[in-house]
Motif scaffolding. Structure first.
Motif, PDB file in Angstrom:
ATOM      1  N   UNK A  64     -18.127 -30.716  -2.045  1.00 23.35           N
ATOM      2  CA  UNK A  64     -18.291 -30.507  -0.383  1.00 23.35           C
ATOM      3  C   UNK A  64     -17.213 -30.105  -0.246  1.00 23.35           C
ATOM      4  N   UNK A  65     -18.426 -28.743   0.715  1.00 21.25           N
ATOM      5  CA  UNK A  65     -17.211 -28.011   1.618  1.00 21.25           C
ATOM      6  C   UNK A  65     -16.744 -28.298   2.907  1.00 21.25           C
ATOM      7  N   UNK A  68     -25.428 -25.903  -8.904  1.00 21.85           N
ATOM      8  CA  UNK A  68     -26.470 -24.838  -7.653  1.00 21.85           C
ATOM      9  C   UNK A  68     -26.431 -26.068  -5.979  1.00 21.85           C
ATOM     10  N   UNK A  69     -25.627 -26.817  -5.703  1.00 17.04           N
ATOM     11  CA  UNK A  69     -26.335 -27.748  -4.703  1.00 17.04           C
ATOM     12  C   UNK A  69     -24.974 -26.915  -3.313  1.00 17.04           C
ATOM     13  N   UNK A  70     -25.444 -26.498  -2.102  1.00 18.48           N
ATOM     14  CA  UNK A  70     -25.030 -25.187  -1.270  1.00 18.48           C
ATOM     15  C   UNK A  70     -25.256 -26.740   0.197  1.00 18.48           C
ATOM     16  N   UNK A  71     -24.093 -27.768  -0.110  1.00 20.87           N
ATOM     17  CA  UNK A  71     -24.330 -28.757   1.000  1.00 20.87           C
ATOM     18  C   UNK A  71     -23.867 -28.349   2.431  1.00 20.87           C
ATOM     19  N   UNK A 119     -11.674 -31.751  -3.047  1.00 22.87           N
ATOM     20  CA  UNK A 119     -12.577 -32.354  -3.227  1.00 22.87           C
ATOM     21  C   UNK A 119     -13.180 -32.633  -4.852  1.00 22.87           C
ATOM     22  N   UNK A 120     -12.401 -31.862  -5.595  1.00 24.07           N
ATOM     23  CA  UNK A 120     -12.974 -31.296  -7.038  1.00 24.07           C
ATOM     24  C   UNK A 120     -11.914 -32.814  -7.659  1.00 24.07           C
ATOM     25  N   UNK A 170     -18.700 -21.758  -0.249  1.00 22.36           N
ATOM     26  CA  UNK A 170     -19.031 -22.197  -1.927  1.00 22.36           C
ATOM     27  C   UNK A 170     -18.557 -22.079  -2.518  1.00 22.36           C
ATOM     28  N   UNK A 171     -17.274 -22.829  -3.217  1.00 23.36           N
ATOM     29  CA  UNK A 171     -16.745 -22.398  -3.951  1.00 23.36           C
ATOM     30  C   UNK A 171     -16.990 -23.433  -5.459  1.00 23.36           C
TER      31      UNK A 171
END
Length: 436
Positions: free
Chosen positions: A400-401, A161-164, A392-393, A386-387
């Motif tokens: 981190x997009x 639920x994070x969208x940096x 960087x998964x 965001x996916x």
């Protein structure tokens, strides 16, 4: 109610799909309603509409503490709300911004998140906290998206639920390490905290990419009133008679100025060394306060997430400040926190606009993002999308997009671009040895 709660240890970050999430919510809500033998009310976080077309969000940050403070972030959030509401709101809906002081404290951070759930906010937007492990459980339990956090913790790059909007400390330090690969010995002075423990491997990933050995890791109290011992040790570690100057990298947030006072006194007894740091620890205000061109930061490399503050791409943010916050000295357009908050609200505005006349709720906001909404920020970042599992998964940063950073340098007392455009740190971070 607990219909929205996720068990973080059960699912890998990002692997709980939107459809699965909705199924869990429906089942959990039905059970909770049955157990109450009454009509089921609004699930916390399900909607920010208070009945008059108002959208409620929250922005939090530490204020009036002995360590890092970001008062400009909630102050700018209120200014943005006044500005957008003066223009008719977002799609005709009024924006209501709640703010919270996390006090640089895990208990207070958790209270902010619980308040966000209680107030039915549709998102937490443009916020700063070092205590993600304290606030994310409550946000995730209520299904509230966290949009455009400052990037102070690794958890911001793992929570589904994070969208940096930026690459946080990982990108800044990896980029700085790459820039310092031509230095002699490098010393990193960083907080003796959990968040501080994440910094050395990130800086070292950039140094390693340039063929440099790892930095000398020096821990320091986050709220110290002097750093004489740490300054002496850093100078001993980095001073060399060789051709390559050593580099000292303080990453102490608001305490960087305190360290540099100690460093300035101590460096007279040692060979010349270079300093470098990341934006957020140093900005133009700090450079001016420490002597400008004659100060300790002259010649320093500084990595940031965005273009320098003088770039015309910031004109929209500056217009908001002029119209709604002129004279508010908490809001500095060169502050990375204020800049991040502007970008986060730019993202949120586009999300709401994408929903048209439909419901604006925590669910619909998260769904729009999870369905692949592309967001533009006027060139301040690349197009954001965001996916669940991004590039960087594999190294622990699935959310981190945007791994881009800018390289800046202090010349004649002014913070200017050292290199045109952005530097992509994705490949460097892929090789980082991060314990997340």
């Amino acid at each position: 109610m607990t219909g929205r709660r996720r068990t973080r240890s059960t699912f890998l970050p990002g692997l709980l799909t939107r459809h699965a999430r909705k199924g869990v919510l429906s089942a959990g809500t039905a059970v909770a309603c049955a157990s109450l033998l009454a009509g089921c009310g609004v699930v916390p976080g399900a909607t920010g509409d208070v009945g008059d077309g108002t959208i409620t969000v929250m922005t939090w940050a530490p204020q009036s503490t002995k360590a890092t403070n970001k008062p400009g972030m909630p102050a700018f959030a209120h200014a943005y709300a006044r500005w957008i509401n003066a223009k008719g709101g977002i799609n005709g809906r009024k924006l209501n911004v709640l703010t919270c002081n996390d006090h640089n404290d895990s208990v207070a951070a958790a209270k902010c998140a619980r308040r966000a759930a209680k107030e039915n906010v549709v998102a937490v937007v443009g916020s700063y906290s070092q205590y993600a492990d304290s606030f994310f459980p409550s946000l995730e339990g209520a299904g509230i998206p966290y949009i455009g956090g400052y990037g102070a913790t690794n958890a911001e790059f793992t929570s589904p639920l994070s969208y940096p909007v930026n690459g946080g400390q990982p990108a800044l330090l990896a980029g700085l390490g790459s820039a310092l690969a031509e230095c002699g010995p490098v010393a990193l002075i960083r907080p003796d905290t959990i968040a501080g423990d994440q910094l050395p491997p990130l800086l070292d990933s950039g140094l390693k990419a340039g063929g440099h050995r790892a930095s000398n890791d020096q821990r320091a109290a986050e709220d110290a009133t002097e750093y004489d011992g740490q300054a002496e040790r850093a100078l001993r570690t980095t001073s060399t008679d060789g051709a390559d100057q050593g580099c000292v990298v303080p990453a102490l947030g608001d305490r960087n100025g305190t360290f540099m006072d100690s460093f300035r006194r101590a460096r007279e007894d040692y060979p010349e060394v270079r300093t470098a740091t990341v934006l957020g620890s140093v900005d133009q205000t700090v450079i001016d306060a420490t002597g400008g061109a004659s100060g300790p930061y002259e010649g320093s490399y500084i990595t940031g997430w965005y273009p320098v503050a003088s770039d015309p791409r910031w004109d929209g943010m500056k217009q908001v400040i002029r119209e709604q916050a002129f004279g508010d000295n908490r809001i500095d357009p060169a502050d990375a926190g204020v800049q991040t908050t502007w970008i986060a609200y730019t993202v949120f505005r586009q999300i709401v606009e994408s929903l048209g006349d439909g419901e604006v709720s925590a669910d619909t906001v998260a769904e729009a993002l999870d369905d692949g909404l592309k967001v533009t920020t006027g060139g301040l970042t690349p197009t954001l999308r965001w996916r669940f599992q991004d590039k960087l998964a594999a190294v622990g940063f699935p959310r981190l997009v945007n791994a881009n950073v800018t390289l800046q340098v202090v010349r004649e007392g002014r913070l200017v671009s050292a290199r045109k455009g952005f530097v992509d740190t994705t490949r460097t971070l892929e090789n980082a040895d991060v314990n997340y």
